[in-house]
Design an enzyme around this catalytic site. Structure first.
Site, mmCIF file in Angstrom:
data_model
loop_
_atom_site.group_PDB
_atom_site.id
_atom_site.type_symbol
_atom_site.label_atom_id
_atom_site.label_comp_id
_atom_site.label_asym_id
_atom_site.label_seq_id
_atom_site.Cartn_x
_atom_site.Cartn_y
_atom_site.Cartn_z
ATOM 1 N N HIS A 88 0.859 -1.186 0.000
ATOM 2 C CA HIS A 88 0.000 0.000 0.000
ATOM 3 C C HIS A 88 0.887 1.225 0.000
ATOM 4 C CE1 HIS A 88 -3.182 2.780 1.152
ATOM 5 N NE2 HIS A 88 -4.008 1.840 0.729
ATOM 6 N N ASP A 121 -8.074 -5.498 -0.298
ATOM 7 C CA ASP A 121 -8.494 -6.325 -1.439
ATOM 8 C C ASP A 121 -8.165 -7.804 -1.242
ATOM 9 O OD1 ASP A 121 -9.503 -4.175 -2.999
ATOM 10 O OD2 ASP A 121 -7.438 -3.548 -3.327
HETATM 11 C C1 LIG Z 1 -0.261 -0.571 -3.980
HETATM 12 C C2 LIG Z 1 1.105 -0.352 -4.591
HETATM 13 C C3 LIG Z 1 0.936 0.228 -6.000
HETATM 14 C C4 LIG Z 1 1.863 0.645 -3.706
HETATM 15 O O1 LIG Z 1 3.017 0.910 -4.354
HETATM 16 P P1 LIG Z 1 4.114 1.985 -3.927
HETATM 17 O O2 LIG Z 1 3.725 2.782 -2.762
HETATM 18 O O3 LIG Z 1 4.447 2.726 -5.145
HETATM 19 O O4 LIG Z 1 5.250 1.046 -3.409
HETATM 20 P P2 LIG Z 1 6.428 0.578 -4.281
HETATM 21 O O5 LIG Z 1 5.924 0.045 -5.591
HETATM 22 O O6 LIG Z 1 7.422 1.679 -4.332
HETATM 23 O O7 LIG Z 1 6.951 -0.618 -3.422
HETATM 24 C C5 LIG Z 1 8.136 -0.620 -2.653
HETATM 25 C C6 LIG Z 1 8.834 -1.958 -2.854
HETATM 26 O O8 LIG Z 1 7.947 -3.011 -2.481
HETATM 27 C C7 LIG Z 1 7.700 -3.860 -3.591
HETATM 28 N N1 LIG Z 1 6.276 -4.186 -3.599
HETATM 29 C C8 LIG Z 1 5.256 -3.396 -3.224
HETATM 30 N N2 LIG Z 1 4.094 -4.037 -3.370
HETATM 31 C C9 LIG Z 1 4.405 -5.255 -3.829
HETATM 32 C C10 LIG Z 1 3.628 -6.382 -4.173
HETATM 33 N N3 LIG Z 1 2.296 -6.337 -4.072
HETATM 34 N N4 LIG Z 1 4.245 -7.477 -4.628
HETATM 35 C C11 LIG Z 1 5.578 -7.524 -4.751
HETATM 36 N N5 LIG Z 1 6.384 -6.481 -4.429
HETATM 37 C C12 LIG Z 1 5.791 -5.372 -3.980
HETATM 38 C C13 LIG Z 1 8.049 -3.049 -4.818
HETATM 39 O O9 LIG Z 1 8.406 -3.866 -5.912
HETATM 40 C C14 LIG Z 1 9.189 -2.218 -4.319
HETATM 41 O O10 LIG Z 1 10.331 -3.020 -4.316
HETATM 42 P P3 LIG Z 1 11.768 -2.376 -4.701
HETATM 43 O O11 LIG Z 1 12.010 -1.318 -3.667
HETATM 44 O O12 LIG Z 1 12.685 -3.541 -4.614
HETATM 45 O O13 LIG Z 1 11.611 -1.839 -6.073
HETATM 46 C C15 LIG Z 1 1.899 -1.683 -4.661
HETATM 47 O O14 LIG Z 1 2.098 -2.158 -3.366
HETATM 48 C C16 LIG Z 1 1.195 -2.710 -5.537
HETATM 49 O O15 LIG Z 1 1.347 -2.703 -6.754
HETATM 50 N N6 LIG Z 1 0.422 -3.655 -4.905
HETATM 51 C C17 LIG Z 1 -0.317 -4.644 -5.636
HETATM 52 C C18 LIG Z 1 -1.634 -4.099 -6.133
HETATM 53 C C19 LIG Z 1 -2.625 -3.909 -5.033
HETATM 54 O O16 LIG Z 1 -2.860 -4.778 -4.228
HETATM 55 N N7 LIG Z 1 -3.262 -2.733 -5.037
HETATM 56 C C20 LIG Z 1 -4.285 -2.385 -4.096
HETATM 57 C C21 LIG Z 1 -3.821 -1.274 -3.217
HETATM 58 S S1 LIG Z 1 -5.013 -0.925 -1.962
#
Ligand SMILES: CC(C)(COP(=O)(O)OP(=O)(O)OC[C@H]1O[C@@H](n2cnc3c(N)ncnc32)[C@H](O)[C@@H]1OP(=O)(O)O)[C@@H](O)C(=O)NCCC(=O)NCCS
Length: 376
Positions: free
Chosen positions: A262, A313
């Site tokens: 998140h 979710d």
């Molecule tokens: C929600 C989301 C977009 C938040 O992303 P964010 O704040 O931009 O966090 P980041 O993408 O920068 O994540 C930080 C690290 O954790 C990892 N990470 C975060 N969520 C992850 C996941 N669901 N699966 C695998 N790795 C994940 C990223 O790859 C990143 O790794 P890195 O530093 O080695 O590159 C992301 O967690 C995600 O894509 N989750 C899956 C989709 C989901 O469930 N969405 C509903 C949200 S309520």
């Protein structure tokens, strides 16, 4: 030398405005709507009470709630013309596309502009809130080649939606789990879809345009679409024995694991335990524990090895599956809940508006002259 500009990619960590609607507190892992903890609202209130709270800022008295419910129930039907629009949707269109278009259609039936008196937008918000379940359920039935079911005014918001989809009201524990999911999905401060509605509102556009934009933003799997993606992932894994191997393979191929992580909650999502309780109850009711067992394996490894935790979710996907919904209905259900939060934000934005217009740092080619076409 060019001055370096700090870029906040994805507006990460940027506070863009104030809000009095909800507060996300990642450090204490809590979420409040108008000052009330969301867990307590789930325990003690129905979804209609929470909708009232989000719009008016206070919980209703018995009398106010009764009027509010009457008002919502009498608006549930959609017009014949609206029905004709829904009947024409391609049967294979995703229900998020059909509900987006349906809401947009409703906006063509009246002339509305932004910045209007709050009462006018409250009226429209109630219309959207009341009719969206009918639009979603009607499209759901027609798409499956089934007879549409008219809304009933003797049923609660959740009961009526379940009735319009399935032709009967399911047992109380299912209705309760569904109602709780709506409360948990209702509002979450400046998430992507809510921010999209506020951006549109800030241009002094109308509430239908704002909500249409919100639905478009919610559809993506990084936002609302994740509840569908979670269930597709669980079905792909298929059995708890395959969960660990599936996850290790996902790590190797750097796949995003749906339902985890998140932008704000880095230590866990405050809404998860309540929804997990509902999921456990539904698993008992269906005598089907497979999905929870798969989830437990993934959750344990994700926490131990990546320190990434489930979001709402994650339990909501399999909960809707056990209620009997087709997977592509999960995000539209999110819409019929979040309509309350979106419209509350549209009204808040209107009340103290300033055009949302951020800046960008240009990285393209330097300014140049246009060559005549023969010389390019
Ligand atoms: C929600 C989301 C977009 C938040 O992303 P964010 O704040 O931009 O966090 P980041 O993408 O920068 O994540 C930080 C690290 O954790 C990892 N990470 C975060 N969520 C992850 C996941 N669901 N699966 C695998 N790795 C994940 C990223 O790859 C990143 O790794 P890195 O530093 O080695 O590159 C992301 O967690 C995600 O894509 N989750 C899956 C989709 C989901 O469930 N969405 C509903 C949200 S309520």
């Amino acid at each position: 030398m060019a001055k370096t500009t700090k870029i906040f990619k994805g507006l990460d960590g940027v506070v863009v405005d104030e809000t009095a609607i909800s507060q996300v507190m990642p450090r204490t892992n809590s979420l409040t709507y108008r000052g009330y903890a969301v867990q307590e609202l789930c325990e003690r209130c129905c979804f209609e009470e929470v909708a009232y709270l989000l719009w008016y800022g206070e919980l209703p008295t018995r009398y106010q709630l009764s009027n509010f419910k009457k008002n919502e129930r009498r608006r549930r039907k959609i017009s014949r013309n609206h029905l004709a629009v829904i009947q024409r949707f391609p049967k294979r269109a995703h229900p998020m596309d059909t509900i987006r278009t349906s809401v947009s259609y409703l906006g063509t039936t009246e002339i509305a502009w932004g910045g209007e008196p709050a009462e006018a937008d409250m009226e429209r918000s109630m219309n959207l809130f009341s009719k969206i379940p009918t639009m979603i359920a009607t499209d759901y039935r027609l798409r499956k080649g089934k007879r549409r079911i008219e809304p009933r005014s003797d049923l609660s918001y959740s009961e009526n939606f379940l009735y319009m989809c399935f032709g009967r009201v399911p047992p109380r524990r299912v209705v309760k789990a569904f109602d709780i999911s709506l409360i948990l999905y209702a509002e979450h401060s400046f998430n992507a879809s809510t921010f999209a509605t506020r951006v549109v509102t800030s241009t002094m556009s109308d509430i239908y345009s704002s909500v249409t934009a919100g639905i478009g933003a919610l559809k993506g799997p990084l936002h609302g679409g994740a509840n569908e993606a979670v269930m597709n992932m669980l079905l792909e894994i298929g059995h708890p024995d395959r969960a660990e191997a599936w996850l290790r393979d996902a790590f190797r191929s750097k796949k995003v694991v749906m339902g985890f992580g998140h932008r704000v909650y880095k230590w866990g999502d405050s809404r998860v335990p309540t929804m997990r309780g509902c999921l456990e109850d539904l698993a008992l009711w269906k005598n089907d524990h497979k999905w929870i067992e798969i989830e437990d394996v993934l959750e344990k490894i994700m926490a131990e090895e990546k320190k990434i935790y489930p979001n709402l979710d994650y339990p909501a996907g399999p909960a809707y599956y056990m209620m009997g919904f087709d997977i592509d209905m999960y995000t539209p259900i999110f819409v019929m809940s979040r309509i309350t939060g979106w419209t509350a934000h549209c009204m808040e934005q209107n009340a103290a508006n300033r055009l949302i217009r951020p800046l960008s740092s240009y990285t393209g080619v330097k300014q140049r002259r246009v060559k005549p076409i023969a010389k390019r």
